[in-house]
Motif scaffolding. Structure first.
Motif, PDB file in Angstrom:
ATOM      1  N   ARG A  46      -2.121  -6.185   2.416  1.00 22.45           N
ATOM      2  CA  ARG A  46      -1.516  -5.201   1.515  1.00 22.45           C
ATOM      3  C   ARG A  46      -1.690  -3.811   2.078  1.00 22.45           C
ATOM      4  NH1 ARG A  46      -4.475  -6.124  -3.783  1.00 22.45           N
ATOM      5  NH2 ARG A  46      -5.879  -7.338  -2.543  1.00 22.45           N
ATOM      6  N   LEU A  47      -1.178  -2.839   1.484  1.00 27.06           N
ATOM      7  CA  LEU A  47      -1.164  -1.435   1.874  1.00 27.06           C
ATOM      8  C   LEU A  47      -2.546  -0.885   2.276  1.00 27.06           C
ATOM      9  CD1 LEU A  47       1.008  -0.394  -1.168  1.00 27.06           C
ATOM     10  CD2 LEU A  47       1.804  -0.957   1.124  1.00 27.06           C
ATOM     11  N   PRO A  48      -2.967  -1.097   3.522  1.00 28.39           N
ATOM     12  CA  PRO A  48      -4.301  -0.645   3.926  1.00 28.39           C
ATOM     13  C   PRO A  48      -4.389   0.881   4.068  1.00 28.39           C
ATOM     14  CG  PRO A  48      -3.138  -1.489   5.824  1.00 28.39           C
ATOM     15  CD  PRO A  48      -2.254  -1.733   4.627  1.00 28.39           C
ATOM     16  N   TRP A  49      -3.261   1.535   4.133  1.00 25.52           N
ATOM     17  CA  TRP A  49      -3.230   2.980   4.332  1.00 25.52           C
ATOM     18  C   TRP A  49      -3.321   3.744   3.020  1.00 25.52           C
ATOM     19  CZ3 TRP A  49       0.934   4.503   1.621  1.00 25.52           C
ATOM     20  CH2 TRP A  49       1.959   3.583   1.451  1.00 25.52           C
ATOM     21  N   LEU A  50      -3.123   3.077   1.884  1.00 22.65           N
ATOM     22  CA  LEU A  50      -3.079   3.762   0.596  1.00 22.65           C
ATOM     23  C   LEU A  50      -4.374   4.522   0.272  1.00 22.65           C
ATOM     24  CD1 LEU A  50      -1.232   4.396  -1.733  1.00 22.65           C
ATOM     25  CD2 LEU A  50      -2.036   2.311  -2.859  1.00 22.65           C
ATOM     26  N   PRO A  51      -5.575   3.933   0.462  1.00 25.54           N
ATOM     27  CA  PRO A  51      -6.804   4.704   0.190  1.00 25.54           C
ATOM     28  C   PRO A  51      -6.949   5.931   1.096  1.00 25.54           C
ATOM     29  CG  PRO A  51      -7.309   2.366   0.427  1.00 25.54           C
ATOM     30  CD  PRO A  51      -5.872   2.545   0.799  1.00 25.54           C
ATOM     31  N   HIS A  52      -6.390   5.850   2.289  1.00 23.44           N
ATOM     32  CA  HIS A  52      -6.486   6.958   3.236  1.00 23.44           C
ATOM     33  C   HIS A  52      -5.557   8.109   2.846  1.00 23.44           C
ATOM     34  CE1 HIS A  52      -8.991   4.643   6.004  1.00 23.44           C
ATOM     35  NE2 HIS A  52      -8.261   3.608   5.625  1.00 23.44           N
ATOM     36  N   VAL A  53      -4.349   7.774   2.448  1.00 26.23           N
ATOM     37  CA  VAL A  53      -3.413   8.806   1.993  1.00 26.23           C
ATOM     38  C   VAL A  53      -3.931   9.443   0.700  1.00 26.23           C
ATOM     39  CG1 VAL A  53      -1.062   9.226   1.164  1.00 26.23           C
ATOM     40  CG2 VAL A  53      -1.442   7.756   3.151  1.00 26.23           C
ATOM     41  N   ALA A  54      -4.459   8.613  -0.196  1.00 27.61           N
ATOM     42  CA  ALA A  54      -5.050   9.136  -1.438  1.00 27.61           C
ATOM     43  C   ALA A  54      -6.245  10.030  -1.121  1.00 27.61           C
ATOM     44  CB  ALA A  54      -5.466   7.988  -2.352  1.00 27.61           C
ATOM     45  N   GLY A  55      -7.027   9.648  -0.110  1.00 25.62           N
ATOM     46  CA  GLY A  55      -8.174  10.458   0.299  1.00 25.62           C
ATOM     47  C   GLY A  55      -7.764  11.814   0.831  1.00 25.62           C
ATOM     48  N   ALA A  56      -6.687  11.844   1.612  1.00 24.12           N
ATOM     49  CA  ALA A  56      -6.203  13.118   2.141  1.00 24.12           C
ATOM     50  C   ALA A  56      -5.746  14.031   1.011  1.00 24.12           C
ATOM     51  CB  ALA A  56      -5.054  12.879   3.123  1.00 24.12           C
TER      52      ALA A  56
END
Length: 181
Positions: free
Chosen positions: A50-60
């Motif tokens: 699943r969307l592994p990048w979502l926590p990173h974009v939310a973190g930014a």
């Protein structure tokens, strides 16, 4: 430890040194870290369910929004805010709160020590004040200190990005070897 964790440690070391020495957080390093992180996230997305990048974009986004008011109040530099956002991109939103707490405690202790040292001059006996003044004058004339002051170009303040970087390194190591996530 992941490749993203190693990248984060490398950037954190570079930012900490720059902030301690020159009170600067270079945009080129932040941009390079962001570009490398996005590339690693895009590559890693093909191996994840699943969307592994979502926590990173939310973190930014969270990192930017969380510290932007402090910049607006002129309590913090823009580099500190941008660096916190890049940390959120590299490490994900779940890393931001522990990093922010640890960095804020360290910066608060730094500020308290500065205030105490300024007030200490009022309490010291005259003979001890003279010795402190002579030692201070000796260090102020040291070439390395003059070079550092020249690199700072008049910028003063607490090196908050350095405290963020050191806290982030601690979080990365603890999450990799200490079992936190």
């Amino acid at each position: 430890m992941t490749l993203l964790g190693l990248l984060a440690i490398g950037i954190c070391l570079r930012i900490a040194i720059s902030d301690l020495y020159a009170r600067r957080v270079p945009n080129t390093w932040l941009f390079a870290a962001s570009a490398c992180t996005v590339l690693l996230l895009v590559i890693g997305q093909f191996n994840a369910p699943r969307l592994p990048w979502l926590p990173h974009v939310a973190g930014a986004a969270l990192g930017l929004v969380a510290l932007l008011p402090f910049h607006a109040l002129r309590w913090m530099g823009a580099g500190d805010v941008k660096f916190f956002s890049v940390l959120g991109l590299m490490l994900g939103w779940q890393a931001l709160l522990p990093i922010w707490i640890a960095a804020s405690l360290a910066a608060g202790a730094h500020a308290a020590l500065l205030l105490a040292s300024r007030r200490l001059g009022l309490v010291l006996p005259i003979s001890l004040q003279a010795q402190v003044h002579r030692a201070s004058a000796h260090w102020q004339s040291h070439p390395a200190l003059r070079e550092m002051q020249s690199a700072r170009q008049g910028r003063r303040g607490i090196p908050y990005a350095a405290y963020l970087a050191i806290s982030a390194i601690g979080w990365i190591i603890l999450s990799a070897y200490g079992g936190i996530s």
